[in-house]
Design a protein around this motif. Structure first.
Motif, PDB file in Angstrom:
ATOM      1  N   VAL A  13       0.853  -1.188   0.000  1.00 26.10           N
ATOM      2  CA  VAL A  13       0.000   0.000   0.000  1.00 26.10           C
ATOM      3  C   VAL A  13       0.884   1.230   0.000  1.00 26.10           C
ATOM      4  O   VAL A  13       1.955   1.240   0.626  1.00 26.10           O
ATOM      5  CB  VAL A  13      -0.912  -0.005   1.249  1.00 26.10           C
ATOM      6  CG1 VAL A  13      -1.657   1.292   1.406  1.00 26.10           C
ATOM      7  CG2 VAL A  13      -1.888  -1.157   1.196  1.00 26.10           C
ATOM      8  N   GLN A  14       0.431   2.274  -0.663  1.00 24.27           N
ATOM      9  CA  GLN A  14       1.159   3.538  -0.674  1.00 24.27           C
ATOM     10  C   GLN A  14       0.943   4.266   0.654  1.00 24.27           C
ATOM     11  O   GLN A  14      -0.158   4.232   1.244  1.00 24.27           O
ATOM     12  CB  GLN A  14       0.630   4.408  -1.817  1.00 24.27           C
ATOM     13  CG  GLN A  14       1.608   5.407  -2.361  1.00 24.27           C
ATOM     14  CD  GLN A  14       2.722   4.757  -3.179  1.00 24.27           C
ATOM     15  OE1 GLN A  14       2.515   3.742  -3.843  1.00 24.27           O
ATOM     16  NE2 GLN A  14       3.900   5.342  -3.124  1.00 24.27           N
ATOM     17  N   GLU A  15       1.987   4.918   1.117  1.00 21.20           N
ATOM     18  CA  GLU A  15       1.892   5.709   2.347  1.00 21.20           C
ATOM     19  C   GLU A  15       0.731   6.702   2.238  1.00 21.20           C
ATOM     20  O   GLU A  15       0.542   7.339   1.203  1.00 21.20           O
ATOM     21  CB  GLU A  15       3.197   6.463   2.591  1.00 21.20           C
ATOM     22  CG  GLU A  15       3.207   7.301   3.858  1.00 21.20           C
ATOM     23  CD  GLU A  15       4.538   8.002   4.084  1.00 21.20           C
ATOM     24  OE1 GLU A  15       5.440   7.905   3.219  1.00 21.20           O
ATOM     25  OE2 GLU A  15       4.684   8.650   5.130  1.00 21.20           O
ATOM     26  N   PRO A  79      -4.406   6.805   8.128  1.00 19.31           N
ATOM     27  CA  PRO A  79      -3.591   6.579   6.944  1.00 19.31           C
ATOM     28  C   PRO A  79      -2.449   5.606   7.239  1.00 19.31           C
ATOM     29  O   PRO A  79      -1.926   5.566   8.356  1.00 19.31           O
ATOM     30  CB  PRO A  79      -3.047   7.981   6.660  1.00 19.31           C
ATOM     31  CG  PRO A  79      -2.956   8.618   8.010  1.00 19.31           C
ATOM     32  CD  PRO A  79      -4.097   8.071   8.817  1.00 19.31           C
ATOM     33  N   SER A  80      -2.058   4.835   6.257  1.00 24.47           N
ATOM     34  CA  SER A  80      -0.957   3.889   6.431  1.00 24.47           C
ATOM     35  C   SER A  80       0.366   4.635   6.496  1.00 24.47           C
ATOM     36  O   SER A  80       0.576   5.630   5.789  1.00 24.47           O
ATOM     37  CB  SER A  80      -0.927   2.893   5.266  1.00 24.47           C
ATOM     38  OG  SER A  80      -2.147   2.184   5.188  1.00 24.47           O
ATOM     39  N   SER A  85       4.602  -1.331   8.329  1.00 28.18           N
ATOM     40  CA  SER A  85       5.086  -2.503   7.592  1.00 28.18           C
ATOM     41  C   SER A  85       5.463  -3.600   8.577  1.00 28.18           C
ATOM     42  O   SER A  85       6.367  -3.440   9.405  1.00 28.18           O
ATOM     43  CB  SER A  85       6.301  -2.132   6.723  1.00 28.18           C
ATOM     44  OG  SER A  85       5.942  -1.186   5.747  1.00 28.18           O
ATOM     45  N   ALA A  86       4.766  -4.709   8.500  1.00 26.81           N
ATOM     46  CA  ALA A  86       4.937  -5.824   9.436  1.00 26.81           C
ATOM     47  C   ALA A  86       4.036  -6.963   8.973  1.00 26.81           C
ATOM     48  O   ALA A  86       3.304  -6.830   7.987  1.00 26.81           O
ATOM     49  CB  ALA A  86       4.544  -5.392  10.854  1.00 26.81           C
ATOM     50  N   THR A 109       3.344  -4.183   3.431  1.00 27.51           N
ATOM     51  CA  THR A 109       4.429  -3.259   3.105  1.00 27.51           C
ATOM     52  C   THR A 109       3.815  -1.917   2.749  1.00 27.51           C
ATOM     53  O   THR A 109       2.987  -1.838   1.832  1.00 27.51           O
ATOM     54  CB  THR A 109       5.262  -3.767   1.924  1.00 27.51           C
ATOM     55  OG1 THR A 109       5.802  -5.053   2.243  1.00 27.51           O
ATOM     56  CG2 THR A 109       6.409  -2.808   1.614  1.00 27.51           C
ATOM     57  N   VAL A 110       4.192  -0.887   3.471  1.00 26.71           N
ATOM     58  CA  VAL A 110       3.725   0.462   3.184  1.00 26.71           C
ATOM     59  C   VAL A 110       4.864   1.195   2.478  1.00 26.71           C
ATOM     60  O   VAL A 110       5.951   1.391   3.059  1.00 26.71           O
ATOM     61  CB  VAL A 110       3.300   1.201   4.461  1.00 26.71           C
ATOM     62  CG1 VAL A 110       2.837   2.615   4.127  1.00 26.71           C
ATOM     63  CG2 VAL A 110       2.196   0.426   5.173  1.00 26.71           C
ATOM     64  N   ILE A 111       4.598   1.602   1.261  1.00 27.98           N
ATOM     65  CA  ILE A 111       5.632   2.199   0.410  1.00 27.98           C
ATOM     66  C   ILE A 111       5.661   3.717   0.615  1.00 27.98           C
ATOM     67  O   ILE A 111       4.647   4.381   0.448  1.00 27.98           O
ATOM     68  CB  ILE A 111       5.355   1.872  -1.065  1.00 27.98           C
ATOM     69  CG1 ILE A 111       5.275   0.349  -1.237  1.00 27.98           C
ATOM     70  CG2 ILE A 111       6.423   2.467  -1.973  1.00 27.98           C
ATOM     71  CD1 ILE A 111       4.607  -0.071  -2.523  1.00 27.98           C
TER      72      ILE A 111
END
Lengths: 112, 113
Positions: A13-15, A79-80, A85-86, A109-111
């Protein structure tokens, strides 16, 4: 016999966007559900829980939704953030039982 | 306010040896749980103990595995005559009561040569 299932092994996912992690269970006796977060080489950390008398529980950026008829729960993170990320595990139990049943986990995973 | 303490963090044994894994629960927690995580799998329940009593050992293999939680001291998970398939991460958790969120230690990673 996997009574709690997380069918998505990974999610990116995007930040700033919403992360939605899903969990399905098969035992209709389950009435208490939890989400845990796990970093590599560490133990799981409790995030949020929900009992079957509710269909939503919110704690800051984390919200858990429970759909009893579908035997489905989900964790929303919004929001992510990159620190989210975990690996996320859902777990379930019933009041007359002695144990929690864990899913196999979803790696988020948060990009940035 | 120490959390759940597990030691050792890493343990290497040869086939046929014994492995002892220790867990000190959080202060005030009298319920202890042991889980095993195999590679690419989730956490599998092994045993649930209260002080001096095994409450539920339905997840424990019938042979070679035993657990205790004595009146004094940590909970011990003991694996006798280890085999390669015992290689896994073993996590201990504790809670103040049944059906309360469990707090986990950082695990013991057992490797069998």
């Amino acid at each position: 016999d996997q009574q709690v299932k997380q069918n998505s092994p990974s999610l990116s996912v995007q930040e700033g966007r919403i992360s939605i992690l899903n969990c399905d269970y098969t035992n209709s006796m389950f009435d208490y559900f939890l989400w845990y977060k796990k970093y590599p080489a560490e133990g799981p950390t409790f995030l949020i829980s929900i009992s079957s008398i509710k269909d939503k529980n919110e704690d800051g950026r984390f919200t858990v939704f429970l759909n009893k008829s579908a035997k489905h729960l989900s964790l929303h993170i919004v929001p992510s953030q990159p620190g989210d990320s975990a690996v996320y595990f859902c777990a379930a139990s019933h009041l007359t039982g002695n144990q929690f049943y864990f899913g196999t986990g979803t790696s988020l995973t948060v990009i940035p | 306010n120490a959390g759940v303490m597990q030691n050792p963090r890493h343990l290497v044994r040869r086939r046929g040896q014994e492995a002892r894994l220790r867990c000190s629960p959080m202060k005030g927690h009298s319920h202890v749980y042991w889980y095993r995580q195999l590679p690419e799998e989730g956490l599998k329940f092994m045993v649930y103990l209260q002080k001096e009593n095994i409450i539920d050992e339905s997840g424990m293999p019938k042979e070679r595995f035993s657990a205790e939680f004595p009146k004094e001291g940590p909970s011990i998970l003991r694996i006798q005559q280890v085999v390669r398939g015992d290689s896994a991460a073993y996590f201990c958790a504790s809670s103040p009561d049944l059906n309360q969120p469990q707090h986990f230690g950082d695990g013991t990673r057992l490797s069998i040569l």
